[in-house]
Scaffold this motif. Structure first.
Motif, PDB file in Angstrom:
ATOM      1  N   ASP A   1       0.866  -1.179   0.000  1.00 46.26           N
ATOM      2  CA  ASP A   1       0.000   0.000   0.000  1.00 46.26           C
ATOM      3  C   ASP A   1       0.906   1.234   0.000  1.00 46.26           C
TER       4      ASP A   1
ATOM      5  N   THR B   1      -1.657  10.622  10.346  1.00 43.74           N
ATOM      6  CA  THR B   1      -0.794  11.803  10.171  1.00 43.74           C
ATOM      7  C   THR B   1      -1.499  12.998  10.784  1.00 43.74           C
TER       8      THR B   1
ATOM      9  N   LYS C   1       0.422   4.287   0.033  1.00 44.50           N
ATOM     10  CA  LYS C   1       0.085   5.445   0.886  1.00 44.50           C
ATOM     11  C   LYS C   1       0.531   5.213   2.329  1.00 44.50           C
ATOM     12  N   LYS C   2       0.668   3.930   2.691  1.00 42.25           N
ATOM     13  CA  LYS C   2       0.988   3.622   4.095  1.00 42.25           C
ATOM     14  C   LYS C   2       2.420   3.136   4.299  1.00 42.25           C
TER      15      LYS C   2
ATOM     16  N   GLU D   1       4.052   0.914   8.793  1.00 44.53           N
ATOM     17  CA  GLU D   1       2.829   1.345   8.096  1.00 44.53           C
ATOM     18  C   GLU D   1       2.310   2.594   8.756  1.00 44.53           C
TER      19      GLU D   1
ATOM     20  N   CYS E   1       6.264   2.646   4.618  1.00 48.34           N
ATOM     21  CA  CYS E   1       7.365   3.598   4.808  1.00 48.34           C
ATOM     22  C   CYS E   1       8.506   2.933   5.575  1.00 48.34           C
TER      23      CYS E   1
ATOM     24  N   GLN F   1       9.943   7.336   2.399  1.00 47.61           N
ATOM     25  CA  GLN F   1       8.996   6.604   1.556  1.00 47.61           C
ATOM     26  C   GLN F   1       9.586   5.288   1.050  1.00 47.61           C
TER      27      GLN F   1
END
Ligand code: ATP
Length: 225
Positions: free
Chosen positions: A37, A59, A39-40, A55, A42, A83
């Motif tokens: 995913d 934020t 967006k999550k 994850e 990292c 990222q």
């Protein structure tokens, strides 16, 4: 022995070498099929591993709350979260292709490759070498022949590809070439320099056998370290 014979891809010796140079297609497909995913996913700092996967849970302003792969919940500054690249970049050959070229992604890529005994990785024009501290079957005559005259993208990352590029440029442009081999003490500079010289000696000798002229055999005598 003919070069064509040497380069039989089903040759057991060459197949053994390939295990230490690249992943199989099946391994690559498996790696790239991992759930992800964007967006999550990292990387967050970790005192032991330098960076670990995490994850993003929430934020808030400049702060990010994450759940790490170790199961811990952490709240960090946005700037401390890096990222993660999608799985298609797992163990990639050239880190210049990474979408996110941050410290955590570079370390992760080199670490995963090293775990699989893939010690050479490109970073643009550079070739990063990690000391395996054991003899790998990746410097044989057959491997030399595999790299001879190939474009960098046609063969797995290897110091031989860099050496071959310099050798070809020298023959084409009639210009001296230089290679910078740098790293901390014990990194493998001497060992890799020896492999470059070995490469030149092999390809020059092979050229002579093919009748390209005796002059080239002298090449390895003109390498200044
Ligand atoms: N590609 C390799 N394959 C197998 N062993 C290696 C490789 N590279 C390095 N080593 C091992 O690591 C040891 C240290 O490497 P090397 O002497 O090349 O380091 P160095 O960077 O030249 O160090 P220094 O700057 O202290 O002279 C070697 O003696 C060898 O045992």
């Amino acid at each position: 022995m003919s070069i064509e014979g040497i380069l039989d891809p089903n040759d057991p010796e060459l197949k053994e070498s390939m295990k230490f140079l690249t992943m199989t297609t099946e391994e690559r497909i498996k790696l790239q099929a991992q759930p992800f995913d964007g967006k999550k996913a990292c990387w967050v700092p970790d005192p032991k591993e330098s960076f670990i996967a995490a994850e993003i849970v929430e934020t808030q302003g400049e702060e990010v709350t994450v759940k790490t792969s170790k199961g811990d919940s952490l709240t960090l500054k946005k700037d401390d979260v890096q990222q993660m690249n999608p799985p298609k970049f797992e163990m990639c050959d050239d880190m210049a292709n990474l979408t996110y070229l941050n410290d955590a992604s570079v370390l992760h890529n080199l670490r995963e490759r090293y775990k699989n005994w893939l010690i050479y990785t490109y970073s643009g024009l550079f070739c990063v070498a990690i000391n395996p501290y054991k003899r790998l079957p990746i410097y044989t005559m057959k491997v030399v022949m595999m790299y001879r005259g190939k474009k960098r993208t046609e063969v797995p990352p290897h110091l031989f590809a860099i050496a071959d590029n310099a050798y070809s440029n020298m023959l084409r442009d009639r210009e001296n070439q230089s290679m910078l081999i740098t790293g901390e003490s014990g990194a493998g500079k001497t060992e890799n320099t020896k492999k470059v010289i070995q490469y030149f000696a092999y390809v020059a000798a092979a050229s002579v056998k093919k009748g390209e002229g005796k002059k080239q055999i002298h090449i390895s005598n003109h390498v200044y370290v």
